[in-house]
Motif scaffolding. Sequence first.
Motif, PDB file in Angstrom:
ATOM      1  N   VAL A   1      53.173  27.477   6.830  1.00 23.10           N
ATOM      2  CA  VAL A   1      52.196  26.872   7.735  1.00 23.10           C
ATOM      3  C   VAL A   1      51.946  27.855   8.871  1.00 23.10           C
ATOM      4  CG1 VAL A   1      51.755  24.888   9.226  1.00 23.10           C
ATOM      5  CG2 VAL A   1      53.109  24.604   7.145  1.00 23.10           C
ATOM      6  N   SER A   2      50.687  28.020   9.232  1.00 21.28           N
ATOM      7  CA  SER A   2      50.374  29.012  10.270  1.00 21.28           C
ATOM      8  C   SER A   2      50.928  28.539  11.610  1.00 21.28           C
ATOM      9  CB  SER A   2      48.863  29.217  10.376  1.00 21.28           C
ATOM     10  OG  SER A   2      48.260  28.116  11.005  1.00 21.28           O
ATOM     11  N   ALA A   3      51.280  29.522  12.426  1.00 23.84           N
ATOM     12  CA  ALA A   3      51.896  29.208  13.723  1.00 23.84           C
ATOM     13  C   ALA A   3      50.960  28.347  14.576  1.00 23.84           C
ATOM     14  CB  ALA A   3      52.250  30.497  14.446  1.00 23.84           C
ATOM     15  N   ALA A   4      49.675  28.650  14.515  1.00 30.95           N
ATOM     16  CA  ALA A   4      48.722  27.884  15.332  1.00 30.95           C
ATOM     17  C   ALA A   4      48.728  26.416  14.916  1.00 30.95           C
ATOM     18  CB  ALA A   4      47.322  28.471  15.167  1.00 30.95           C
ATOM     19  N   ALA A   5      48.794  26.158  13.589  1.00 31.44           N
ATOM     20  CA  ALA A   5      48.753  24.773  13.093  1.00 31.44           C
ATOM     21  C   ALA A   5      50.034  24.033  13.439  1.00 31.44           C
ATOM     22  CB  ALA A   5      48.518  24.766  11.585  1.00 31.44           C
ATOM     23  N   TYR A   6      51.192  24.651  13.193  1.00 28.86           N
ATOM     24  CA  TYR A   6      52.421  23.893  13.454  1.00 28.86           C
ATOM     25  C   TYR A   6      52.647  23.665  14.945  1.00 28.86           C
ATOM     26  CZ  TYR A   6      55.373  28.291  13.700  1.00 28.86           C
ATOM     27  OH  TYR A   6      55.939  29.491  13.991  1.00 28.86           O
ATOM     28  N   GLN A   7      52.176  24.611  15.748  1.00 30.46           N
ATOM     29  CA  GLN A   7      52.305  24.436  17.206  1.00 30.46           C
ATOM     30  C   GLN A   7      51.451  23.256  17.689  1.00 30.46           C
ATOM     31  OE1 GLN A   7      54.147  26.830  19.468  1.00 30.46           O
ATOM     32  NE2 GLN A   7      53.984  24.960  20.689  1.00 30.46           N
ATOM     33  N   LYS A   8      50.214  23.192  17.187  1.00 30.60           N
ATOM     34  CA  LYS A   8      49.309  22.105  17.627  1.00 30.60           C
ATOM     35  C   LYS A   8      49.836  20.741  17.192  1.00 30.60           C
ATOM     36  CE  LYS A   8      44.966  24.636  17.904  1.00 30.60           C
ATOM     37  NZ  LYS A   8      43.910  25.169  17.046  1.00 30.60           N
ATOM     38  N   ASP A   9      50.328  20.661  15.949  1.00 24.23           N
ATOM     39  CA  ASP A   9      50.883  19.385  15.467  1.00 24.23           C
ATOM     40  C   ASP A   9      52.049  18.945  16.351  1.00 24.23           C
ATOM     41  OD1 ASP A   9      49.077  19.565  13.409  1.00 24.23           O
ATOM     42  OD2 ASP A   9      50.556  19.916  11.815  1.00 24.23           O
ATOM     43  N   PHE A  10      52.918  19.891  16.639  1.00 29.45           N
ATOM     44  CA  PHE A  10      54.110  19.605  17.445  1.00 29.45           C
ATOM     45  C   PHE A  10      53.705  19.173  18.850  1.00 29.45           C
ATOM     46  CE2 PHE A  10      57.719  20.570  20.135  1.00 29.45           C
ATOM     47  CZ  PHE A  10      58.816  20.256  19.354  1.00 29.45           C
ATOM     48  N   ASP A  11      52.793  19.922  19.450  1.00 30.96           N
ATOM     49  CA  ASP A  11      52.365  19.611  20.821  1.00 30.96           C
ATOM     50  C   ASP A  11      51.713  18.225  20.898  1.00 30.96           C
ATOM     51  OD1 ASP A  11      53.322  22.048  21.568  1.00 30.96           O
ATOM     52  OD2 ASP A  11      51.364  23.029  21.711  1.00 30.96           O
ATOM     53  N   ALA A  12      50.969  17.868  19.836  1.00 31.75           N
ATOM     54  CA  ALA A  12      50.306  16.553  19.828  1.00 31.75           C
ATOM     55  C   ALA A  12      51.350  15.437  19.872  1.00 31.75           C
ATOM     56  CB  ALA A  12      49.442  16.413  18.580  1.00 31.75           C
ATOM     57  N   ALA A  13      52.422  15.591  19.084  1.00 30.44           N
ATOM     58  CA  ALA A  13      53.484  14.574  19.072  1.00 30.44           C
ATOM     59  C   ALA A  13      54.196  14.508  20.410  1.00 30.44           C
ATOM     60  CB  ALA A  13      54.479  14.865  17.948  1.00 30.44           C
ATOM     61  N   ARG A  14      54.513  15.673  20.958  1.00 32.84           N
ATOM     62  CA  ARG A  14      55.191  15.713  22.267  1.00 32.84           C
ATOM     63  C   ARG A  14      54.330  15.053  23.345  1.00 32.84           C
ATOM     64  NH1 ARG A  14      59.486  19.765  23.084  1.00 32.84           N
ATOM     65  NH2 ARG A  14      61.167  18.786  21.897  1.00 32.84           N
ATOM     66  N   ALA A  15      53.012  15.321  23.278  1.00 32.85           N
ATOM     67  CA  ALA A  15      52.112  14.742  24.282  1.00 32.85           C
ATOM     68  C   ALA A  15      52.088  13.212  24.167  1.00 32.85           C
ATOM     69  CB  ALA A  15      50.701  15.309  24.113  1.00 32.85           C
ATOM     70  N   LEU A  16      52.227  12.710  22.949  1.00 35.25           N
ATOM     71  CA  LEU A  16      52.235  11.251  22.746  1.00 35.25           C
ATOM     72  C   LEU A  16      53.607  10.650  23.040  1.00 35.25           C
ATOM     73  CD1 LEU A  16      50.215  11.062  19.379  1.00 35.25           C
ATOM     74  CD2 LEU A  16      49.380  10.450  21.662  1.00 35.25           C
ATOM     75  N   GLY A  17      54.609  11.524  23.105  1.00 28.91           N
ATOM     76  CA  GLY A  17      55.973  11.030  23.349  1.00 28.91           C
ATOM     77  C   GLY A  17      56.589  10.367  22.144  1.00 28.91           C
ATOM     78  N   ILE A  18      56.178  10.795  20.936  1.00 30.94           N
ATOM     79  CA  ILE A  18      56.757  10.205  19.719  1.00 30.94           C
ATOM     80  C   ILE A  18      57.772  11.181  19.105  1.00 30.94           C
ATOM     81  CG2 ILE A  18      54.747   8.746  19.228  1.00 30.94           C
ATOM     82  CD1 ILE A  18      53.888  10.785  17.104  1.00 30.94           C
ATOM     83  N   PRO A  19      58.776  10.650  18.389  1.00 29.82           N
ATOM     84  CA  PRO A  19      59.801  11.522  17.811  1.00 29.82           C
ATOM     85  C   PRO A  19      59.267  12.388  16.674  1.00 29.82           C
ATOM     86  CG  PRO A  19      60.173   9.241  17.177  1.00 29.82           C
ATOM     87  CD  PRO A  19      59.053   9.230  18.161  1.00 29.82           C
ATOM     88  N   ILE A  20      59.942  13.509  16.470  1.00 28.00           N
ATOM     89  CA  ILE A  20      59.504  14.521  15.508  1.00 28.00           C
ATOM     90  C   ILE A  20      60.628  14.738  14.496  1.00 28.00           C
ATOM     91  CG2 ILE A  20      58.891  16.984  15.288  1.00 28.00           C
ATOM     92  CD1 ILE A  20      57.957  16.616  18.372  1.00 28.00           C
TER      93      ILE A  20
END
Length: 483
Positions: free
Chosen positions: A247-266
Motif C-alpha cells: 500500500v502506498s505511503a500516501a494511502a496508508y497515512q491518510k487512512d490512519f489519520d482519518a481514524a485518528r481524527a475520528l478517535g476510533i481504534p485502529i
Amino acid sequence: MKTQKTITRREFLGGVAALGAWGLTGHAGLAWGQARAKKGSGPAGKPPTRSEFVVRNAYVMTMDAQGDLADADVHVKNGEIVAIGRGIAAPRAEAIDGRGMIVLPGLIETHWHMWNALLRSMSGDKREHGYFPTALALGKAYLPDDMYQGTRLACAEAIHSGITFVHDWCHNIRSPEFAQANLRALRESGIRGRFSYGAAQGHPATETIDIADLEGLHRDWRSHSNEGLLALGLAWRGVSTGATGSVSAAAYQKDFDAARALGIPISVHANNRKGSDAIALLAREKFLGKDVQVIHATWVSPGEIRALADNGCAVSLSPYTELRIGCGFPPTGDFLAAGIPVGLSVDTTALSGNADMFAIMKAIQNIENSRTNNEFKLPARRVLELATIEGARSMGIDDRVGSLKPGKRADLIMVNTREVNLGVFSEPAHMLVEAAQPANVDTVMVDGRILKRRGRLTAVDTGQVVSEASAAITAVRKRAGWW
Ligand SMILES: [Zn+2]
C-alpha cells in the motif's frame, strides 16, 4: 457390481445447493426464523427482550476479584449483573437452573473476517487456491447480500460457540452498501462487537479507503450501534505487503489519520512472515499507540515487543490460522511477560474451519508450553483470562464486560459439565481449556438477552442461515468462475 461414478466438484456443489434449497422449506424452524421472508435474506425478527433472570446453584467463575464460587447465583436485571453470591433473593426474576453448569463471562473474540465465513474450509492445497487468492477472487465477486450472509453465518456460529463479543475485521467493503450489510447482520444477531472498516479485496494499493463513507458511519453511529452494543474501528492495511502489492505511503497515512481524527481504534496485521520488521517500521513512523491493535506478530524481535509494550498496543493471536497457513508460532508468553494485553481470535474460518474458542484456548496453551519445553508455562486459568477479561482489556471493553461483577453488562455463558466429554467435574479452568467444545455451551446471554438456551439459538433459524449461506456462496463461485 455397479460402476461407481466419480462425483465432480461442480456436481457436488450443485447438490449442496439443492440441499440448501430443501433446507429452506424443509426445516421445522424456530420462533424468529419462521417470521422471516421466505426468499432471500429479508428482515429478521426482533432479538429476544431483556428479562430479569437469576441463575441458581451454578459453579460461577467470575474471572474477577470474587474468584470462583460453587453453588452460587447470578442475578441479571435490565441487561446488567446486579448480584453474585449464594442464596440471592430475587423474587421477580425468572430462575434458570445452574446445577451442573459452569457460568463464566462470554468469550471475547478479537479479530475475524466475518464476511468470508462463506468460504469455510475453502483454502485449497495448491498455491493458486491458497487463502489469499481464494479470498481475493471470491471477495471481488461478492454482492452486499453476500456480506450479510457471511456475517450472519459467522454471528450464528459465534453465539453457538459461546462468543459474546466479536471484532468484525471487514476487509471487503466494495461500496457503502457492503458495510451496511455487515452491520445489519451484526445488529440482527444481538451480539456485542467492534466493526472495523477496511479496504475491499483487490482495492488499489495507491488509493485510500472511502474515507467519506467511514466518516458518515461515524457521524450516524447511533443508528448503527444497536444501543451501544457495536463500536466502530478502522481495519487498517498498514505498511506491510498486501495481496495486491504494498500500500502506498500516501494511502496508508491518510487512512490512519482519518481514524485518528475520528478517535476510533485502529487494527493492523503485522509480522506474520519470517523476516518481517513491519512493527519496527510502525514504531519508527509513530503509528503505534494505545488505540492500535496488532494482529499475529508471530515473527517479532525483542525490540519490537518493547515498542508494542511502551506504546500501549494490544495483540491479537489466532493460533489456528497461524498454524494452518505457516505463519509460525505465536510467542504468547513473551507478550504477556512484557505486559501487553493479549486477545485470542478466529481470523478466518476459510483457514481455521470453525470458530471454536475452546480449541483456540487449548492451542494457545499447547503451543506456548511446547515452544518453551515447559509443562507449566501457560496455566489454564491464564489462558481462560485471555479469552475473557484479558481479551476484553485488549479491546478496551473491560469496564463493561470480560468478567462477572455487579455493575457490568450481562454477557455470560453456561457450560454443561454433564456432557460425556466433560464428565467428571475436576478443575474447571482445565476443563474449559482442555475438554470443552461449543456443543457444551448450554446458554449464551449478551447484554441480558438470552441468545442460546438449552443448546439452541433462540433468535436464529440455523437451518435457514446455513441454507441461504450455501445458496449465496454457490452464486458467488459462479460469478467468479471459481470451481
Ligand atoms: Zn486476519
